[in-house]
Design an enzyme around this catalytic site. Structure first.
Site, PDB file in Angstrom:
ATOM      1  N   GLU A  68      23.733 -25.091 -88.885  1.00  0.00           N
ATOM      2  CA  GLU A  68      23.695 -24.202 -90.046  1.00  0.00           C
ATOM      3  C   GLU A  68      23.330 -22.776 -89.624  1.00  0.00           C
ATOM      4  OE1 GLU A  68      24.640 -24.696 -93.147  1.00  0.00           O
ATOM      5  OE2 GLU A  68      25.222 -26.747 -92.637  1.00  0.00           O
ATOM      6  N   SER A 113      29.876 -28.108 -90.228  1.00  0.00           N
ATOM      7  CA  SER A 113      29.187 -27.860 -88.956  1.00  0.00           C
ATOM      8  C   SER A 113      29.321 -29.037 -87.986  1.00  0.00           C
ATOM      9  CB  SER A 113      27.716 -27.523 -89.199  1.00  0.00           C
ATOM     10  OG  SER A 113      27.028 -28.647 -89.703  1.00  0.00           O
ATOM     11  N   HIS A 114      29.796 -30.181 -88.448  1.00  0.00           N
ATOM     12  CA  HIS A 114      30.064 -31.306 -87.544  1.00  0.00           C
ATOM     13  C   HIS A 114      31.543 -31.676 -87.478  1.00  0.00           C
ATOM     14  CE1 HIS A 114      25.661 -31.953 -87.693  1.00  0.00           C
ATOM     15  NE2 HIS A 114      25.891 -32.239 -86.444  1.00  0.00           N
TER      16      HIS A 114
END
Lengths: 344, 344
Positions: A188, A47-48
């Protein structure tokens, strides 16, 4: 077309950097961001990772955004340094400020870095890990956009407001955690939405304040803090440290500023770095303590890990690091195509 | 004999102090402890009020305890000060170190205080509130005894490990929180045991690792962290900051040291103080921010309180303060008798 694309880890940096320079980011801004994205992919933090490239590009739609900004460093006090990111992005501001913060912490025992006017799209663990790799203990705080309801309320006001902590280890990757004060990271929920999966219970409420497991209803409603009112107190503290303390925006002010609905949090980051060699030098006069702080910490880690079922924070990231070094990473083909098109 | 005794707030200090000097505490140690106990009773924190007097007395049973210790202050670095409590009690060490910490924070922007070799029987909010009353933002951390299981484990290793935070407010009591990283404070379980009440779910497991609501089984088993693994990460951070970082004991080492089973946590406390006037002086170059940090914070507090059902951390304490100033306090007659007997 295949659903996914495999990439060697070495290719992530160039892919991200080329996409960003293709969208008007300076070489320096794009390189710093691409380094952060590469670290995230290396550590399995999808997610990053490259998933964030479109968020960086979207942030440039705001008229005040400066994708070629050069951060400006100034000393606010003996033990406080400040970097004005100039409406650019946090990674380059961090690369500008962290070396000075580290020097001050080593000299003075403790020091702080205030970053202002930055888009904070990345995770916080890279900076506390970087400080820990230099032997320093650190804490980092940043606000976000208004995503999270206060304890007892139902409307979003706090950001997901992560707090990160880094502890150096001899001959091993540092012990690092980076945890949202919300029950989950925003990213998330975005990944659950993308993948069509329901959310775990306790993450969010809908716009009417009812518990929900629907990612779309959650994004339109409010996220919840972890641990009820205690997590909410952490969220409030993060707003104050990364906002009012350093003269920067609260999460809800970042949301109000976001006239183009880019979703990119804008504001401050606050980092405290501490030199363990200074602090432990006196130690307990009883002689019961190992006065080497890193060796002493290993005793605690050993005691925790001696119990079945335990692990140290960050272990999953460190294991992912071993895996991605060999196997590379996999991203959705649609994301790869989007990023490639950014490069032009 | 009546079950309870009513006391005027002004009588709490003398009652506590006389009990402690009667048990061999020096005038200085006893006065500092009695001030802390008085503040707790004033704010309705029963579990840190006169209820604690027997815990202080019990701590003197350990052969190393020095109830007449004079804390020794030393400067470890430009921005770090240390107080060796000399196996005395934390309140006097705090009274010795806080003024120097405050001076350093004002001069250097940020500073830290390490307290070593102290019995930490009190709450942490009095010190962060005292710093906030002087216009400083602060964080405080202390470990305890091995009461709390790590994430995934079942045996106690962490203390209840509170983290406190204080924020100054103009013309109002500071905004302060002081929260255990366990789901509940140890003292709350002790009060449930005393009063024969079952515990809420989620506070503890028994010695076999099964969830329990029985206070006695909980005290013999392990407390749980709040918010699962995230609270456990906070507990671990507190161990490292109040233990290894400053050369002092971990919670499990404090338990091991407690040869006389006094139950009094012994070790370090770590406090960070920050000057908001320094940090906010640069502020956002966009002019969107109120660069008076305290006035800016009031905007956030107002936004939180504009939602039904919300309150700021510490509000209950501040309300209790208004009540006890008029009504005084009530304690069990048995406790009053015990304390009176200590005075001799």
């Amino acid at each position: 077309m295949a659903d996914t694309i495999k990439l060697a880890l070495d290719d992530v940096f160039e892919l991200a950097k080329t996409a960003l320079t293709g969208q008007g980011f300076s070489e320096e801004q794009a390189s710093a961001i691409a380094r952060t994205i590469s670290r995230a992919e290396r550590d399995g933090c999808e997610s990053h990772g490259l998933f964030r490239v479109p968020f960086y590009v979207k942030a440039t739609k705001h008229p005040a955004t400066n994708a070629t900004a050069r951060p400006v460093l100034s000393e606010l006090a003996t033990s406080v340094v400040r970097v004005d990111a100039g409406c650019g992005f946090c990674p380059l501001a961090l690369e500008t400020g962290l070396p000075v913060l580290a020097d001050k912490a080593r000299s003075n025992g403790i020091a702080a870095l205030a970053i202002n006017n930055a888009y904070n799209i990345a995770a916080l663990w890279p900076e506390v890990e970087a400080l820990a790799e230099q032997g320093l203990v650190s804490l980092a705080f940043t606000a976000a956009n208004a995503f999270v309801a206060p304890a007892g309320g139902i409307k979003p006001i706090y950001g997901t407001n992560p707090m990160a902590f880094g502890w150096p280890r001899s001959g091993k990757p540092p012990m690092v955690f980076d945890q949202a004060s919300s029950a989950s990271a925003r990213g998330e929920i975005q990944l659950h939405l993308r993948d069509g999966k329901p959310l775990p219970e306790g993450w969010a409420i809908d716009a009417d304040g009812n518990p929900t497991t629907d990612p779309e209803a959650a994004l339109a409603g409010a996220q919840l803090t972890y641990g009820g009112y205690k997590g909410a107190a952490i969220a409030l503290m993060v707003e104050l440290l990364a906002g009012a303390l350093i003269g920067d925006l609260f999460s809800y002010q970042s949301s109000e500023r976001d006239s183009v609905k880019s979703g990119a949090p804008f504001g401050g980051e606050f980092i405290i770095a501490i030199n363990p060699e200074t602090c432990a030098s006196a130690g307990s006069s009883e002689g019961r303590v190992n006065t080497n702080p890193l060796a002493h910490a290993e005793e605690l880690f050993g005691a925790v890990l001696s119990q079945d079922g335990t692990r140290l924070p960050g272990e999953r990231r460190i294991k992912a690091r071993e895996r991605t070094a060999v196997d590379g990473i996999t991203i959705p083909a649609s994301l790869h195509q989007q990023i490639t098109e950014f490069a032009g």
